[in-house]
Motif scaffolding. Structure first.
Motif, PDB file in Angstrom:
ATOM      1  N   VAL A   1     -23.111   7.502   3.213  1.00  0.00           N
ATOM      2  CA  VAL A   1     -22.433   8.773   2.685  1.00  0.00           C
ATOM      3  C   VAL A   1     -22.433  10.084   3.916  1.00  0.00           C
ATOM      4  O   VAL A   1     -21.477  10.630   4.327  1.00  0.00           O
ATOM      5  CB  VAL A   1     -22.913   9.271   1.560  1.00  0.00           C
ATOM      6  N   LEU A   2     -23.743  10.205   4.622  1.00  0.00           N
ATOM      7  CA  LEU A   2     -23.816  11.195   5.467  1.00  0.00           C
ATOM      8  C   LEU A   2     -23.131  10.586   6.678  1.00  0.00           C
ATOM      9  O   LEU A   2     -22.183  11.555   7.231  1.00  0.00           O
ATOM     10  CB  LEU A   2     -25.109  11.107   6.115  1.00  0.00           C
ATOM     11  N   GLN A   3     -22.898   9.452   7.015  1.00  0.00           N
ATOM     12  CA  GLN A   3     -22.159   9.036   8.382  1.00  0.00           C
ATOM     13  C   GLN A   3     -20.643   9.035   7.989  1.00  0.00           C
ATOM     14  O   GLN A   3     -19.869   9.559   8.927  1.00  0.00           O
ATOM     15  CB  GLN A   3     -22.370   7.508   8.561  1.00  0.00           C
ATOM     16  N   GLY A   4     -20.482   9.013   6.778  1.00  0.00           N
ATOM     17  CA  GLY A   4     -18.769   9.353   6.254  1.00  0.00           C
ATOM     18  C   GLY A   4     -18.434  10.548   6.442  1.00  0.00           C
ATOM     19  O   GLY A   4     -17.256  10.923   6.916  1.00  0.00           O
ATOM     20  N   ILE A   5     -19.252  11.286   5.857  1.00  0.00           N
ATOM     21  CA  ILE A   5     -18.546  12.835   5.827  1.00  0.00           C
ATOM     22  C   ILE A   5     -18.897  13.703   7.114  1.00  0.00           C
ATOM     23  O   ILE A   5     -18.361  14.747   7.176  1.00  0.00           O
ATOM     24  CB  ILE A   5     -19.567  13.633   4.504  1.00  0.00           C
ATOM     25  N   THR A   6     -19.753  13.147   7.930  1.00  0.00           N
ATOM     26  CA  THR A   6     -20.124  13.851   8.989  1.00  0.00           C
ATOM     27  C   THR A   6     -19.294  13.113  10.394  1.00  0.00           C
ATOM     28  O   THR A   6     -19.145  13.892  11.559  1.00  0.00           O
ATOM     29  CB  THR A   6     -21.470  13.800   9.350  1.00  0.00           C
ATOM     30  N   ARG A   7     -18.639  11.883  10.195  1.00  0.00           N
ATOM     31  CA  ARG A   7     -18.100  11.207  10.930  1.00  0.00           C
ATOM     32  C   ARG A   7     -18.965  11.063  12.237  1.00  0.00           C
ATOM     33  O   ARG A   7     -18.540  10.934  13.369  1.00  0.00           O
ATOM     34  CB  ARG A   7     -16.549  11.648  11.575  1.00  0.00           C
ATOM     35  N   ASN A   8     -20.182  10.730  12.047  1.00  0.00           N
ATOM     36  CA  ASN A   8     -21.208  10.734  13.084  1.00  0.00           C
ATOM     37  C   ASN A   8     -22.041   9.225  12.776  1.00  0.00           C
ATOM     38  O   ASN A   8     -22.610   9.336  11.891  1.00  0.00           O
ATOM     39  CB  ASN A   8     -22.227  11.859  12.787  1.00  0.00           C
ATOM     40  N   ASP A   9     -21.970   8.482  13.710  1.00  0.00           N
ATOM     41  CA  ASP A   9     -22.440   7.027  13.556  1.00  0.00           C
ATOM     42  C   ASP A   9     -24.232   7.163  13.509  1.00  0.00           C
ATOM     43  O   ASP A   9     -24.971   6.281  13.354  1.00  0.00           O
ATOM     44  CB  ASP A   9     -22.232   5.900  14.806  1.00  0.00           C
ATOM     45  N   LEU A  10     -24.733   8.165  14.094  1.00  0.00           N
ATOM     46  CA  LEU A  10     -26.191   8.535  14.137  1.00  0.00           C
ATOM     47  C   LEU A  10     -26.793   9.291  13.095  1.00  0.00           C
ATOM     48  O   LEU A  10     -27.833   9.462  12.973  1.00  0.00           O
ATOM     49  CB  LEU A  10     -26.390   9.495  15.333  1.00  0.00           C
ATOM     50  N   ALA A  11     -25.780   9.574  11.735  1.00  0.00           N
ATOM     51  CA  ALA A  11     -26.563  10.189  10.941  1.00  0.00           C
ATOM     52  C   ALA A  11     -27.313   9.383  10.102  1.00  0.00           C
ATOM     53  O   ALA A  11     -26.954   8.400   9.708  1.00  0.00           O
ATOM     54  CB  ALA A  11     -25.123  10.924  10.104  1.00  0.00           C
ATOM     55  N   ASP A  12     -28.337  10.048   9.563  1.00  0.00           N
ATOM     56  CA  ASP A  12     -29.433   9.343   8.800  1.00  0.00           C
ATOM     57  C   ASP A  12     -30.336  10.449   8.306  1.00  0.00           C
ATOM     58  O   ASP A  12     -30.733  11.410   8.787  1.00  0.00           O
ATOM     59  CB  ASP A  12     -30.268   8.118   9.550  1.00  0.00           C
ATOM     60  N   PRO A  13     -30.702  10.193   6.908  1.00  0.00           N
ATOM     61  CA  PRO A  13     -31.555  11.260   6.267  1.00  0.00           C
ATOM     62  C   PRO A  13     -32.830  11.257   6.960  1.00  0.00           C
ATOM     63  O   PRO A  13     -33.549  12.639   6.851  1.00  0.00           O
ATOM     64  CB  PRO A  13     -31.730  10.674   5.070  1.00  0.00           C
ATOM     65  N   GLY A  14     -33.243  10.607   7.654  1.00  0.00           N
ATOM     66  CA  GLY A  14     -34.604  10.761   8.379  1.00  0.00           C
ATOM     67  C   GLY A  14     -34.402  11.133   9.901  1.00  0.00           C
ATOM     68  O   GLY A  14     -35.161  12.284  10.183  1.00  0.00           O
ATOM     69  N   ILE A  15     -33.392  10.904  10.485  1.00  0.00           N
ATOM     70  CA  ILE A  15     -32.974  11.351  11.870  1.00  0.00           C
ATOM     71  C   ILE A  15     -32.614  13.034  11.696  1.00  0.00           C
ATOM     72  O   ILE A  15     -33.087  13.657  12.669  1.00  0.00           O
ATOM     73  CB  ILE A  15     -32.200  10.354  12.531  1.00  0.00           C
TER      74      ILE A  15
END
Length: 334
Positions: A80-94
């Protein structure tokens, strides 16, 4: 090309289910007290000895289930985070959401005179509040008027907040009771600590509510991934949809790490693997994402538990050893 990948979905799900079953069998049979594989099903059916039932049903089965559920939640959150931010590096930990949830759990654990098991159902709520507050600050810093959210700023702001919150936890731990310090230290390392049945009942409602919500929003997730101008042109209420999905993603990640500890990279890798197999449509890659995420964390915990006995290596450490090289690869590619 996309249709060809989507056709792989049933086959991919079957393969993943087989891999999960095999890993679960290994996880249940290995450990300080080994149990033969042919004794697992009879024991789970009620025909095992007292020792076998105690080891499998009271000790290993809760850990296996909580690990698998947490991996699913972290993977869904990352997708979900990668989809809404359009960022392939999005991760809840990172990007620091796990650190915010962890800081809230640490404060609650250190300053409230209760044992962890006595407020098991409160921990996900506390972690969710900490994660939401952190996510709000991260997205506030990453927002640029007229241009929306900047993908690179989200990662940079998240890394900064994660570092600051880690420093805060070190300060809090410096003057705390040694027993509580030991617990928080294991939590930070990603050691699966919520290994009793109540922790499963504490995490399960979050998954049962938020997974269907995200599934119903899968088409919106596809549109948001196209970018704000396209989504607005189609008639999507971008801010409202993004806010709802962001809250769901943060809540899932926070609830998961509240009972498993600080675990990163599962939410980064699982969506990428899923998209590479079945394509970029959310209705196709979300089921693969959650199954792969659950399997990945289950593998990490099993490896960490078996390789170094009796204490083992935290699952978060093993996941980081797997995920860090992949993160560097994505960073260089992007």
């Amino acid at each position: 090309m996309i249709k060809q990948k989507v056709r792989k979905l049933p086959f991919t799900i079957i393969i993943l289910l087989i891999m999960i079953a095999l890993t679960a069998g290994i996880a249940l049979s290995t450990g300080a007290a080994a149990i033969p594989l042919d004794r697992i099903l009879p024991t789970l059916s009620g025909y095992g000895t007292f020792k076998e039932q105690f080891i499998l049903i009271d000790l290993r089965m809760p850990r296996l289930i909580i690990t698998f559920l947490a991996g699913m939640a972290l993977a869904m959150s990352g997708a979900v985070l990668q989809g809404i931010t359009r960022n392939d590096l999005a991760d809840p930990g990172i990007i620091g959401i796990n650190a915010g949830a962890g800081a809230a759990v640490a404060v609650f654990f250190l300053f409230f005179p209760l044992e962890a098991g006595s407020f098991v159902y409160t921990l996900p709520v506390v972690a969710c509040l900490g994660g939401l507050l952190t996510a709000g600050l991260i997205f506030l810093f990453a927002y640029q008027r007229g241009q929306g959210f900047q993908p690179v700023k989200i990662v940079l702001s998240g890394v900064g907040f994660a570092a600051a919150l880690s420093g805060l936890m070190v300060i809090l731990l410096s003057g705390s009771d040694s027993r509580k310090v030991d617990f928080i230290s294991k939590w930070i390392a990603g050691s699966i600590w919520g290994t009793d049945w109540p922790f499963i009942w504490a995490l399960l409602p979050w998954i049962l509510i938020l997974f269907p919500f995200i599934w119903l929003k899968a088409h919106r997730l596809d549109l948001l991934a196209l970018g704000e101008p396209t989504a607005i042109g189609i008639g999507v209420s971008v801010n409202r949809e993004r806010a709802g999905l962001l809250i769901a993603a943060v809540a899932l990640a926070s609830a998961a790490v509240s009972v498993t500890g600080g675990i990163a990279f599962v939410g980064l890798i699982a969506p990428h693997i899923a998209k590479s197999i079945v394509g970029p449509r959310a209705h196709a890659y979300l089921p693969v994402t959650i199954l792969f995420g659950g399997w990945m964390l289950l593998v990490a915990d099993t490896i960490g538990r078996v390789v170094l006995e009796p204490d083992g290596i935290p699952a978060g450490t093993v996941a980081a050893l797997i995920g860090a090289p992949y993160f560097v690869y994505l960073l260089m590619r992007k």
